[in-house]
Write a protein that holds these residues in place. Structure first.
Motif, mmCIF file in Angstrom:
data_model
loop_
_atom_site.group_PDB
_atom_site.id
_atom_site.type_symbol
_atom_site.label_atom_id
_atom_site.label_comp_id
_atom_site.label_asym_id
_atom_site.label_seq_id
_atom_site.Cartn_x
_atom_site.Cartn_y
_atom_site.Cartn_z
ATOM 1 N N UNK A 142 25.008 38.395 23.647
ATOM 2 C CA UNK A 142 26.479 38.375 23.698
ATOM 3 C C UNK A 142 26.906 37.191 24.560
ATOM 4 N N UNK A 143 28.098 36.694 24.300
ATOM 5 C CA UNK A 143 28.569 35.535 25.059
ATOM 6 C C UNK A 143 28.800 35.919 26.524
ATOM 7 N N UNK A 144 28.651 34.924 27.402
ATOM 8 C CA UNK A 144 28.862 35.184 28.828
ATOM 9 C C UNK A 144 30.293 35.623 29.112
ATOM 10 N N UNK A 145 31.227 35.010 28.397
ATOM 11 C CA UNK A 145 32.638 35.376 28.581
ATOM 12 C C UNK A 145 32.870 36.840 28.243
ATOM 13 N N UNK A 146 32.276 37.260 27.146
ATOM 14 C CA UNK A 146 32.418 38.654 26.724
ATOM 15 C C UNK A 146 31.805 39.606 27.725
ATOM 16 N N UNK A 147 30.684 39.190 28.291
ATOM 17 C CA UNK A 147 30.007 40.028 29.287
ATOM 18 C C UNK A 147 30.825 40.130 30.574
ATOM 19 N N UNK A 148 31.419 39.016 30.974
ATOM 20 C CA UNK A 148 32.248 39.034 32.189
ATOM 21 C C UNK A 148 33.441 39.964 31.996
ATOM 22 N N UNK A 149 34.044 39.864 30.828
ATOM 23 C CA UNK A 149 35.198 40.731 30.533
ATOM 24 C C UNK A 149 34.770 42.194 30.521
ATOM 25 N N UNK A 150 33.619 42.464 29.912
ATOM 26 C CA UNK A 150 33.126 43.845 29.856
ATOM 27 C C UNK A 150 32.872 44.393 31.250
ATOM 28 N N UNK A 151 32.254 43.576 32.090
ATOM 29 C CA UNK A 151 31.947 44.026 33.441
ATOM 30 C C UNK A 151 33.232 44.276 34.225
ATOM 31 N N UNK A 152 34.207 43.371 34.066
ATOM 32 C CA UNK A 152 35.485 43.513 34.761
ATOM 33 C C UNK A 152 36.162 44.834 34.362
ATOM 34 N N UNK A 153 36.204 45.096 33.040
ATOM 35 C CA UNK A 153 36.828 46.339 32.560
ATOM 36 C C UNK A 153 36.061 47.563 33.054
ATOM 37 N N UNK A 154 34.743 47.451 33.048
ATOM 38 C CA UNK A 154 33.916 48.593 33.457
ATOM 39 C C UNK A 154 34.142 48.913 34.932
ATOM 40 N N UNK A 155 34.125 47.871 35.761
ATOM 41 C CA UNK A 155 34.317 48.093 37.204
ATOM 42 C C UNK A 155 35.683 48.703 37.468
ATOM 43 N N UNK A 156 36.678 48.203 36.768
ATOM 44 C CA UNK A 156 38.038 48.710 36.944
ATOM 45 C C UNK A 156 38.130 50.185 36.557
ATOM 46 N N UNK A 157 37.517 50.512 35.429
ATOM 47 C CA UNK A 157 37.557 51.906 34.956
ATOM 48 C C UNK A 157 36.865 52.830 35.945
ATOM 49 N N UNK A 158 35.717 52.384 36.454
ATOM 50 C CA UNK A 158 34.965 53.234 37.395
ATOM 51 C C UNK A 158 35.777 53.458 38.668
ATOM 52 N N UNK A 159 36.412 52.395 39.128
ATOM 53 C CA UNK A 159 37.247 52.541 40.320
ATOM 54 C C UNK A 159 38.372 53.548 40.068
ATOM 55 N N UNK A 160 38.979 53.450 38.897
ATOM 56 C CA UNK A 160 40.059 54.386 38.552
ATOM 57 C C UNK A 160 39.546 55.825 38.507
ATOM 58 N N UNK A 161 38.382 55.992 37.909
ATOM 59 C CA UNK A 161 37.814 57.346 37.783
ATOM 60 C C UNK A 161 37.525 57.921 39.168
ATOM 61 N N UNK A 162 36.903 57.101 40.009
ATOM 62 C CA UNK A 162 36.554 57.587 41.346
ATOM 63 C C UNK A 162 37.812 57.890 42.157
ATOM 64 N N UNK A 163 38.816 57.036 42.035
ATOM 65 C CA UNK A 163 40.067 57.251 42.762
ATOM 66 C C UNK A 163 40.758 58.525 42.287
ATOM 67 N N UNK A 164 40.758 58.710 40.984
ATOM 68 C CA UNK A 164 41.394 59.887 40.402
ATOM 69 C C UNK A 164 40.689 61.172 40.838
ATOM 70 N N UNK A 165 39.366 61.124 40.812
ATOM 71 C CA UNK A 165 38.597 62.292 41.227
ATOM 72 C C UNK A 165 38.796 62.603 42.695
ATOM 73 N N UNK A 166 38.906 61.537 43.530
ATOM 74 C CA UNK A 166 39.097 61.742 44.972
ATOM 75 C C UNK A 166 40.455 62.396 45.231
ATOM 76 N N UNK A 167 41.466 61.990 44.465
ATOM 77 C CA UNK A 167 42.803 62.569 44.657
ATOM 78 C C UNK A 167 42.875 64.018 44.183
#
Lengths: 227, 187
Positions: B160-185
């Motif tokens: 996969x292209x590096x750009x696509x991988x960077x975007x995927x990682x960015x979205x993944x990290x963001x989602x995980x942060x949201x999930x953890x924040x939501x669960x903590x609340x």
């Protein structure tokens, strides 16, 4: 364990919360797994054939194509799909020909022709109506004729009144009546003579009175011989 | 513990007498990295062990034809990733009556079934959050977050292209942060 600086920078931009989390996988592998795994894997790899475990009989693929061809022909014969040698020898090209560019122009001309062709129903109402009318008229005429034929004349005074025969006879004088009867008898006798068969002509003539014959010959116009 | 260089392993593997020694050396060098990469994907040790064996059988069969223009560990990671995905697909087919969301639940349940699972610890929460990502993002996040694999290498592993991988990682990290924040609340 901590992240490398470039990973931390990346996390700081995307999800700052994650840069503070430990880089730790909570799963554990069984004790001694990694010490034993290489030797275990080597044994398993050595026992695994490098090629496929299946084998084919020697020379299987040498005659495979011809064998399949003969099988296909045999299946055609079983299904009755093959024809006779004579039919096989005939060229399959159609002998018929079509006008040049027929198929090119066919599609274009088709809609116009379709519009011009009148739609024929299975039953023609107009034609059937004429037939029914003719049959009905004939039936009316036949029934009317039969009805008129079977009708008896009415007994009231709508027809010409018939005077009783006895009354009429009383009004006729005796001479007139006598003369009528005499003439009628002669005519009847002559009529009898006329209707007799030819082979009995001589006998019939002998029965006629001579005076009557003379009278008849005198009153008859002269005839040429042979007529 | 020092390991031989990849080139040395490959050269030795191509000789009849050094073949087994080279194979053992290769496994010792990469087994733990490959194991954890697989384990993060299939969660359970027994499943991981199955996939590990599949991977190294393929290595045994294919190492002769390995092209040295790519790094050995990139090749190993690619095999391991594909084998893990295939393994999960097989599990999915075996549970044909499960929907995709049930399959995600299946992995979550495996995490919770671990003898050391502790719902209060952040590292377990993180694993549960990762399982809620789409498969591709899950693989990218694991390779980057835990293995710190460069995007250039990752693009060769995942094709996969590096750009696509960077975007995927960015979205993944963001989602995980949201999930953890939501669960903590929620707690």
């Amino acid at each position: 364990m901590k992240h490398a600086p470039h990973i931390l920078d990346e996390l700081n931009k995307a999800a700052p919360l994650l840069q503070h989390l430990p880089v730790l996988v909570p799963f554990t592998a069984p004790e001694g797994y990694f010490e034993e795994f290489p030797a275990h894997m080597l044994l398993q790899a050595k026992s695994t054939p490098s090629q496929t475990t299946f084998s084919v009989p020697e020379g299987y693929f040498d005659n495979f194509a011809s064998k399949m061809l003969s099988m296909a022909k045999a299946s055609e014969n079983e299904a009755g799909l093959t024809s006779t040698p004579l039919l096989d020898s005939i060229h399959r090209k159609m002998p018929y020909s079509v006008p040049s560019e027929y198929f090119e122009n066919f599609q274009a001309s088709l809609p116009d022709q379709t519009q011009q062709i009148p739609v024929k129903g299975i039953f023609s109402i107009r034609r059937n109506l004429i037939r029914f009318s003719a049959v009905a008229a004939v039936l009316v005429m036949v029934i009317t004729g039969l009805w008129m034929f079977n009708q008896t004349p009415p007994s009231n005074g709508s027809m010409v009144a018939v005077t009783p025969i006895a009354t009429q006879l009383d009004s006729i004088d005796s001479e007139t009546l006598s003369g009528y009867l005499d003439n009628t008898a002669k005519v009847e006798e002559f009529a009898y003579f006329l209707v007799q068969p030819v082979d009995n002509l001589e006998g019939s003539l002998e029965q006629l009175p001579t005076t009557d014959l003379v009278t008849f010959l005198e009153n008859s116009p002269a005839m040429e011989p042979g007529t | 513990m020092s390991h031989p260089e990849d080139g040395e392993i490959l050269e030795q593997f191509r000789t009849e007498q050094g073949r087994e020694k080279a194979y053992t050396a290769l496994i010792k060098k990469y087994q733990e990295r490959i194991y954890w990469h697989i384990r993060r994907m299939v969660v359970e040790h027994e499943d991981t062990n199955d996939v590990m064996q599949n991977v190294f059988i393929k290595v045994w069969k294919g190492l002769d034809n390995f092209k040295e223009n790519s790094q050995l560990y990139t090749w190993l990671y690619r095999i391991a990733t594909n084998e893990s995905i295939s393994y999960l697909e097989q599990q999915k087919r075996k549970r044909a009556d499960y929907s995709m969301s049930d399959m995600d639940g299946y992995l979550e349940n495996k995490i919770k079934a671990d003898q050391y699972f502790d719902a209060e610890k952040i590292e377990w929460k993180l694993q549960l959050a990762i399982q809620q990502l789409p498969e591709k993002q899950r693989i990218v996040f694991n390779l980057r977050y835990f293995d710190e694999m460069p995007y250039e290498e990752m693009s060769r592993v995942l094709e996969t292209s590096e750009g696509g991988l960077k975007a995927s990682y960015h979205h993944a990290a963001k989602k995980i942060e949201d999930i953890l924040t939501k669960n903590a609340s929620n707690y």
